[in-house]
Design a protein around this motif. Structure first.
Motif, PDB file in Angstrom:
ATOM      1  N   THR A 192       0.830  -1.211   0.000  1.00  0.00           N
ATOM      2  CA  THR A 192       0.000   0.000   0.000  1.00  0.00           C
ATOM      3  C   THR A 192       0.859   1.253   0.000  1.00  0.00           C
ATOM      4  N   TRP A 193       1.862   1.288   0.851  1.00  0.00           N
ATOM      5  CA  TRP A 193       2.693   2.477   0.946  1.00  0.00           C
ATOM      6  C   TRP A 193       3.538   2.683  -0.305  1.00  0.00           C
ATOM      7  N   ALA A 194       4.104   1.619  -0.855  1.00  0.00           N
ATOM      8  CA  ALA A 194       4.983   1.763  -2.016  1.00  0.00           C
ATOM      9  C   ALA A 194       4.207   2.061  -3.287  1.00  0.00           C
ATOM     10  N   ASP A 195       3.017   1.501  -3.434  1.00  0.00           N
ATOM     11  CA  ASP A 195       2.159   1.768  -4.592  1.00  0.00           C
ATOM     12  C   ASP A 195       2.896   1.561  -5.923  1.00  0.00           C
ATOM     13  N   GLY A 196       3.645   0.454  -6.003  1.00  0.00           N
ATOM     14  CA  GLY A 196       4.302   0.135  -7.261  1.00  0.00           C
ATOM     15  C   GLY A 196       5.657   0.784  -7.486  1.00  0.00           C
ATOM     16  N   TYR A 197       6.205   1.476  -6.488  1.00  0.00           N
ATOM     17  CA  TYR A 197       7.514   2.115  -6.629  1.00  0.00           C
ATOM     18  C   TYR A 197       8.578   1.096  -6.210  1.00  0.00           C
ATOM     19  N   PRO A 198       9.363   0.566  -7.151  1.00  0.00           N
ATOM     20  CA  PRO A 198      10.326  -0.492  -6.800  1.00  0.00           C
ATOM     21  C   PRO A 198      11.292  -0.098  -5.683  1.00  0.00           C
ATOM     22  N   LEU A 199      11.825   1.135  -5.719  1.00  0.00           N
ATOM     23  CA  LEU A 199      12.762   1.551  -4.688  1.00  0.00           C
ATOM     24  C   LEU A 199      12.104   1.519  -3.308  1.00  0.00           C
ATOM     25  N   ALA A 200      10.882   2.029  -3.206  1.00  0.00           N
ATOM     26  CA  ALA A 200      10.187   2.023  -1.923  1.00  0.00           C
ATOM     27  C   ALA A 200       9.877   0.598  -1.471  1.00  0.00           C
ATOM     28  N   LEU A 228      11.705   5.468   4.623  1.00  0.00           N
ATOM     29  CA  LEU A 228      11.213   5.952   3.334  1.00  0.00           C
ATOM     30  C   LEU A 228      11.664   7.382   3.077  1.00  0.00           C
ATOM     31  N   THR A 229      11.583   8.227   4.100  1.00  0.00           N
ATOM     32  CA  THR A 229      11.985   9.626   3.933  1.00  0.00           C
ATOM     33  C   THR A 229      13.464   9.740   3.623  1.00  0.00           C
ATOM     34  N   GLY A 230      14.288   8.999   4.363  1.00  0.00           N
ATOM     35  CA  GLY A 230      15.716   9.114   4.180  1.00  0.00           C
ATOM     36  C   GLY A 230      16.221   8.471   2.903  1.00  0.00           C
ATOM     37  N   ARG A 231      15.863   7.210   2.681  1.00  0.00           N
ATOM     38  CA  ARG A 231      16.466   6.455   1.576  1.00  0.00           C
ATOM     39  C   ARG A 231      15.767   6.690   0.242  1.00  0.00           C
ATOM     40  N   VAL A 232      14.452   6.868   0.263  1.00  0.00           N
ATOM     41  CA  VAL A 232      13.730   7.043  -0.999  1.00  0.00           C
ATOM     42  C   VAL A 232      13.646   8.517  -1.386  1.00  0.00           C
ATOM     43  N   PRO A 247      16.612  20.335   1.734  1.00  0.00           N
ATOM     44  CA  PRO A 247      15.482  20.684   2.614  1.00  0.00           C
ATOM     45  C   PRO A 247      14.441  21.570   1.940  1.00  0.00           C
ATOM     46  N   VAL A 248      14.880  22.594   1.204  1.00  0.00           N
ATOM     47  CA  VAL A 248      13.927  23.471   0.523  1.00  0.00           C
ATOM     48  C   VAL A 248      13.171  22.701  -0.550  1.00  0.00           C
ATOM     49  N   ALA A 249      13.895  21.884  -1.335  1.00  0.00           N
ATOM     50  CA  ALA A 249      13.244  21.103  -2.386  1.00  0.00           C
ATOM     51  C   ALA A 249      12.240  20.118  -1.793  1.00  0.00           C
ATOM     52  N   GLU A 250      12.588  19.527  -0.654  1.00  0.00           N
ATOM     53  CA  GLU A 250      11.665  18.585  -0.006  1.00  0.00           C
ATOM     54  C   GLU A 250      10.403  19.300   0.464  1.00  0.00           C
ATOM     55  N   LEU A 318       3.674   8.466  -2.444  1.00  0.00           N
ATOM     56  CA  LEU A 318       4.560   8.318  -1.296  1.00  0.00           C
ATOM     57  C   LEU A 318       4.506   9.552  -0.408  1.00  0.00           C
ATOM     58  N   LEU A 319       4.534  10.726  -1.008  1.00  0.00           N
ATOM     59  CA  LEU A 319       4.485  11.957  -0.217  1.00  0.00           C
ATOM     60  C   LEU A 319       3.157  12.099   0.507  1.00  0.00           C
ATOM     61  N   GLN A 320       2.088  11.655  -0.111  1.00  0.00           N
ATOM     62  CA  GLN A 320       0.798  11.711   0.566  1.00  0.00           C
ATOM     63  C   GLN A 320       0.736  10.735   1.736  1.00  0.00           C
ATOM     64  N   VAL A 321       1.383   9.580   1.603  1.00  0.00           N
ATOM     65  CA  VAL A 321       1.493   8.657   2.734  1.00  0.00           C
ATOM     66  C   VAL A 321       2.210   9.338   3.892  1.00  0.00           C
ATOM     67  N   LEU A 322       3.321  10.017   3.595  1.00  0.00           N
ATOM     68  CA  LEU A 322       4.062  10.711   4.648  1.00  0.00           C
ATOM     69  C   LEU A 322       3.203  11.786   5.305  1.00  0.00           C
ATOM     70  N   TRP A 323       2.447  12.539   4.501  1.00  0.00           N
ATOM     71  CA  TRP A 323       1.559  13.558   5.059  1.00  0.00           C
ATOM     72  C   TRP A 323       0.552  12.936   6.027  1.00  0.00           C
ATOM     73  N   ARG A 324      -0.169  11.932   5.545  1.00  0.00           N
ATOM     74  CA  ARG A 324      -1.259  11.358   6.349  1.00  0.00           C
ATOM     75  C   ARG A 324      -0.757  10.699   7.626  1.00  0.00           C
ATOM     76  N   GLU A 325       0.432  10.099   7.554  1.00  0.00           N
ATOM     77  CA  GLU A 325       0.960   9.407   8.724  1.00  0.00           C
ATOM     78  C   GLU A 325       1.649  10.352   9.706  1.00  0.00           C
ATOM     79  N   GLN A 326       2.341  11.369   9.192  1.00  0.00           N
ATOM     80  CA  GLN A 326       3.176  12.207  10.046  1.00  0.00           C
ATOM     81  C   GLN A 326       2.490  13.487  10.509  1.00  0.00           C
TER      82      GLN A 326
END
Length: 434
Positions: A192-200, A228-232, A247-250, A318-326
């Motif tokens: 669910t979290w990776a949603d087809g992203y091989p790296l994740a 996920l935040t650090g490595r992906v 940091p600004v780009a993130e 992936l970014l939306q997962v981070l939003w909803r969880e964090q």
């Protein structure tokens, strides 16, 4: 070509196999063998470009074709010219190969479409003297070459194979290869979290493989999100940026992943409202922010169908997962703000943007509702659409058709999608409000 090591890339493998088979033909008997394409495998970091390139190498060697492979540095320090130097040093070896073997497969991993020196040297390689010997060039890149470089590379035909997320079955297969004994809960979370992203998927498989992290526990979920935040995100998606710029780009990328699409106007309003530290001195500067971020990270695309920029999948997911969880409260605040933004433009915007704004507003409304409440919310939305102050019958017809066809909206509705479509068809048959 064998798909072992690759998943969900059968179409690309077939096209690459066709190119290899064409290279084997005698150019004197088959003129097409003289004009082999430059093939670009493009997509996000970690989407599977290099894995696919290795498959090409193995298949070419099995066919007895000579192969030259070079990795270009990523990221390349500004002004270093290391990638161009690698390509320049390759030229004598390529010329020798063409003269001695009569043909060659040239594989270049991580070409930078924004690096003029690399592209100039690539153009020189394509003109390497080799008699009439055919040359097949396959490169990987974050995004396709610009139209200006396409013109430089002519008359060599260009072919772009853009790699997207894996489908569910292929995602499950990749996860099984890396972590075959996951618990049902861990397996479901990773998919669910990776949603087809091989790296994740690989990052989550590595973290969950030994079973010490239980995804049902908040502390374990927090550790997985850190991975996920650090490595992906930071090392992967933003890895080509200098560390001080990440940091600004993130911050910017996380913000832009909330709306489905955005224009310079929406970008400016979002930044001023939710990331004021990134406010630009002149409004015109907002037009260049997406272009710069796209050139450095390959995470943004302009979509003509939506008339705006989009954060490409599966990074947006992936970014939306981070939003909803964090930070779910902040996520909801931005969603509500977006709903108000699109509502205003649906009612008061320019004629050319009203229908698109109405679609975005409807989607935001439904996504803001909890899943269990979406059936009720869809009924309330239909009632508002029935009384909507349409400017003319054509606008009404276009809007109702789009609302019934939009795939993200239908996915959001889930089991209610069919009822939604039926209600829209019925509404289209009714006379518009006077």
């Amino acid at each position: 070509m064998s798909a072992e090591g690759c998943v969900n890339r059968q179409q690309e493998l077939r096209q690459l196999e066709d190119a290899l088979q064409l290279l084997r033909q005698d150019p004197r008997q088959d003129p097409a063998a003289q004009r082999l394409p430059v093939i670009t495998l493009c997509g996000l970091v970690g989407i599977g470009k290099t894995t696919l390139l290795r498959q090409v190498e193995q298949r070419a060697q099995a066919l007895g074709l000579p192969v030259l492979w070079r990795n270009l540095p990523t990221p390349e320090p500004a002004g270093a010219g290391a990638g161009a130097a690698i390509l320049a040093q390759l030229q004598p070896a390529l010329e020798t190969c063409l003269h001695e073997q009569g043909r060659a497969v040239l594989l270049l991993d991580d070409v930078d479409p924004a690096n003029p020196s690399q592209l100039q040297q690539l153009s020189a390689l394509l003109q390497t003297p080799g008699g009439q010997a055919p040359l097949l060039v396959i490169v990987t890149a974050g995004r396709p070459l610009s139209w200006s470089w396409e013109r430089v590379l002519l008359p060599q035909p260009l072919q772009v194979l853009e790699l997207g997320p894996l489908d569910p079955a292929s995602s499950a297969l990749l996860l099984e290869r890396h972590a075959p004994a996951l618990s049902p809960e861990a397996r479901a979370l990773a998919l669910t979290w990776a949603d087809g992203y091989p790296l994740a998927l690989v990052v989550l498989a590595d973290a969950l493989r030994d079973g010490t992290l239980d995804p049902r526990q908040p502390a374990a979920r927090a550790r997985l999100l850190e991975q996920l935040t650090g490595r992906v995100l930071r090392q992967g998606v933003l890895g080509a940026l200098p560390p001080e710029e990440r940091p600004v780009a993130e911050t910017l990328l996380r913000l832009l992943a909330v709306p489905r699409r955005f224009t310079a106007m929406l970008l400016q309003d979002l930044i001023e409202q939710f990331a004021p530290a990134l406010t630009q001195e002149h409004p015109f500067a907002y037009f260049f922010l997406p272009q710069r971020l796209s050139a450095r990270t390959s995470t943004l695309r302009w979509q003509f169908g939506h008339a705006g920029y989009v954060v490409v999948e599966p990074v947006r997911h992936l970014l939306q997962v981070l939003w909803r969880e964090q930070d779910p409260d902040r996520w909801q605040d931005i969603q509500r703000w977006l709903a108000a933004f699109w509502s205003q433009r649906a009612r008061q915007g320019r004629e050319s943007e009203r229908v698109g704004a109405l679609l975005e507003w409807s989607l935001q409304r439904l996504q803001l509702a909890a899943p269990a409440a979406r059936a009720q919310e869809s009924q309330a939305l239909l009632a508002e659409l029935a009384a909507w102050p349409w400017r003319d019958p054509g606008e009404r017809q276009q809007a109702l058709a789009l609302l019934g066809q939009d795939q993200e909206l239908l996915t959001t509705l889930g089991e209610q999608a069919a009822a939604w479509q039926a209600a829209l068809r019925a509404l289209a048959l009714q006379p518009p409000p006077s």
